[in-house]
Design an enzyme around this catalytic site. Structure first.
Site, mmCIF file in Angstrom:
data_model
loop_
_atom_site.group_PDB
_atom_site.id
_atom_site.type_symbol
_atom_site.label_atom_id
_atom_site.label_comp_id
_atom_site.label_asym_id
_atom_site.label_seq_id
_atom_site.Cartn_x
_atom_site.Cartn_y
_atom_site.Cartn_z
ATOM 1 C CG ASP A 1 -17.442 18.291 -59.731
ATOM 2 O OD1 ASP A 1 -17.458 18.213 -60.976
ATOM 3 O OD2 ASP A 1 -18.395 18.709 -59.067
ATOM 4 C CG HIS A 2 -15.868 14.603 -64.669
ATOM 5 N ND1 HIS A 2 -16.836 13.913 -64.009
ATOM 6 C CD2 HIS A 2 -16.411 14.966 -65.840
ATOM 7 C CE1 HIS A 2 -17.922 13.860 -64.750
ATOM 8 N NE2 HIS A 2 -17.693 14.487 -65.871
ATOM 9 C CG HIS B 1 -20.975 17.712 -62.336
ATOM 10 N ND1 HIS B 1 -19.761 17.329 -61.818
ATOM 11 C CD2 HIS B 1 -21.568 16.563 -62.761
ATOM 12 C CE1 HIS B 1 -19.634 16.020 -61.938
ATOM 13 N NE2 HIS B 1 -20.710 15.526 -62.497
#
Ligand code: NAD
Length: 493
Positions: A180-181, A243
């Site tokens: 999950d950047h 996110h």
């Protein structure tokens, strides 16, 4: 955990000619190499469909680094570690050839059998690749084996469970690094530090002192070339399931007893378990969806979502979501966490605003009206930093006050941009630190929450479009807060 000196690994990159690899992964790997965080004992095997030999592939990587990254003297040395194999993900023969190459490189670079398998390709292949890696012997190694997997992890809870089953047939949970950047972003990682390293915040971080928390992630771009994927996903699956819920769980978690992967994840999981489910009719009270119509951005007319290429003219897909989460535990009972995210909004920004409750009795005035509440703003992107909003005495007046901002910006302290999220996440993976990746329990709980909302939205045709490109979303998103007596603070406040 391994130290910098003995990090060695083969990185097998599926989707090596893709957009993500080109824009993010090669520049990030090069940065690690340039800074000495990646030793000479590494090799990258790029795997994709298009026919390329090592030479062509190295040109591709060089082009990626020079276009999207920072160039330095040792670029050619870095590139000499890259190899290419044309591959069909469904064909066992391809994996056997890959194994021969991998075994050879393992010996050449003394990689001790350490292998990172990075799946930067369409999610439909994730399960197939994981199973083939096991069946065709690539996971049979003496060193570590880690699977890095891009989003989306499933389309709903049922498909995520199915995918997880296939992945877990080849990798243990602690070998799976679900990206999950947002968790690689400097200021998202900073949430824990701000909370747990400052005596002035943690005592206030609860329902006695905080009135509400607002998380905004707005994009100015439209759907671009992603319509085929996006129209089946929408903002709730593309942004909220991962996110937004990750940010909320970091804001709301209890202090972990130790800063270890398991302890931190377990606190985040508890938050997701305490989320009040929103189902059926209640979805309309807690969540707002939107889809952009045409509008003017930077003086140019931009099309409505339904007029974008590959989007059906009657698309019911939301490009905007606003919502209210309630966390039913002692710390947060009664404090709304508002989130909003969307495409084609007025500004590109991700930020978090913590609004503190009003003081019990106001002895002062501010221009004849009430005092501003104290706010803690965490700027995630494009600016990185924090701002604390306080009230101080207005110069020359006795009872007058004026709001001031105490600012901290990472740029002003470090003088440089902070490392790209992917650089940090790749480094974490090489070191075997999975803290900033999503555990299966988090994925499952997030899908369970989001599925209830998707179900209602899928079964009801929305009155779209309902916000103009270049605005901050539909009016109903404003009303969501107004009915609780709040309003969205401006994103660049
Ligand atoms: P892309 O379409 O640009 O690239 C896909 C890659 O997969 C190509 O290298 C292609 O050759 C390879 N491929 C496709 N079919 C194949 C097959 N049958 N056999 C072997 N290789 C095959 O995709 P992308 O934008 O790079 O995205 C990759 C993944 O990363 C997706 O899961 C996406 O959701 C995720 N992601 C992308 C971004 C981004 O900025 N592009 C951001 C976040 C997440």
């Amino acid at each position: 955990m391994k130290t910098r000196e003995n990090l060695s690994s083969l990185i097998l990159l599926f989707g090596a000619t893709g957009d993500l690899a080109k824009r993010k992964l090669y520049p990030s790997l090069y940065n690690l190499f340039r800074k000495g965080n990646l030793s000479n004992r590494f090799a990258v095997v790029g795997v994709a469909r298009r026919l390329k030999d090592d030479g062509e592939f190295r040109n591709w990587v060089r082009d990626s680094v020079t276009t999207f990254g920072e160039k330095a003297d040792n670029l050619e040395e870095f590139i000499s570690h890259f190899y290419y194999q044309s591959h069909d993900v469904n064909d066992s023969e391809s994996y056997k050839q890959l194994k021969e190459l991998v075994d050879r490189l393992d010996h050449t670079y003394q990689l001790e059998g350490n292998r990172i398998f990075y799946l930067a390709m369409s999610p439909e292949f994730f399960g197939t690749v994981a199973e083939h890696l096991r069946e065709d012997g690539l996971t049979n190694t003496n060193g570590f084996k880690r699977l890095v997997i891009e989003k989306p992890f499933g389309h709903d809870l049922a498909s995520a469970i199915e995918l997880n089953k296939r992945i877990r047939s080849a990798f243990k949970e602690d070998e799976v690094y679900r990206i999950d950047h947002y968790l690689g972003k400097e200021m998202v990682q900073n949430i824990e530090v701000i909370r747990f390293a400052n005596a002035i915040f943690e005592p206030l971080w609860n329902n006695r002192y905080i009135s509400n928390i607002q998380v905004t992630s707005s994009e100015t771009l439209g759907v671009e070339e992603r319509a085929r994927y996006y129209d089946k996903s929408g903002a709730i699956r593309d942004m909220v399931q991962n996110h937004m819920l990750q940010i909320v769980s970091l804001l709301a978690m209890e202090p972990p007893i130790r800063l270890t992967t398991d302890e931190i994840r377990s606190e985040k999981v508890k938050v997701l378990r305490a989320l009040r489910p929103v189902e059926g009719e209640a979805v309309h009270d807690y969540f707002v969806r939107g889809q952009y119509g045409e509008g003017i951005m930077n003086g140019t007319k931009v099309p409505a979502y339904r007029d974008e290429p590959n989007v059906p003219k009657d698309s019911n897909t939301e490009t905007f979501v606003a919502g209210k989460f309630l966390i039913d535990n002692f710390r947060w009972a009664g404090v709304p966490f508002y989130i909003r995210t969307g495409k084609r909004m007025a500004t590109k920004s991700t930020n978090i605003i913590v609004q503190f409750k009003d003081i019990p009795m106001n002895l002062y005035y501010k221009n004849g009206s009430t005092l501003n509440p104290n706010l803690l703003v965490i700027h995630v992107q494009p600016d990185e930093g924090i701002t604390l909003h306080l009230n101080v005495k207005k110069t020359g007046e006795v009872l007058g006050t004026t709001p001031v901002k105490l600012n901290f910006s990472t740029k002003s302290i470090d003088g440089i941009n902070t490392p790209e999220a992917y650089e940090k996440l790749l480094y974490d993976c090489l070191r075997g630190d999975a803290t900033n990746f999503t555990h299966w329990d988090e994925v499952a709980l997030s899908w369970r929450f989001v599925d209830n909302i998707s179900e209602v939205w899928t079964n009801e045709q929305a009155d779209f479009p309902n916000y103009a490109a270049g605005s901050m979303g539909p009016k109903a998103a404003e009303e969501l807060l107004e009915k609780d007596g709040f309003f969205w603070w401006p994103v660049n406040f």
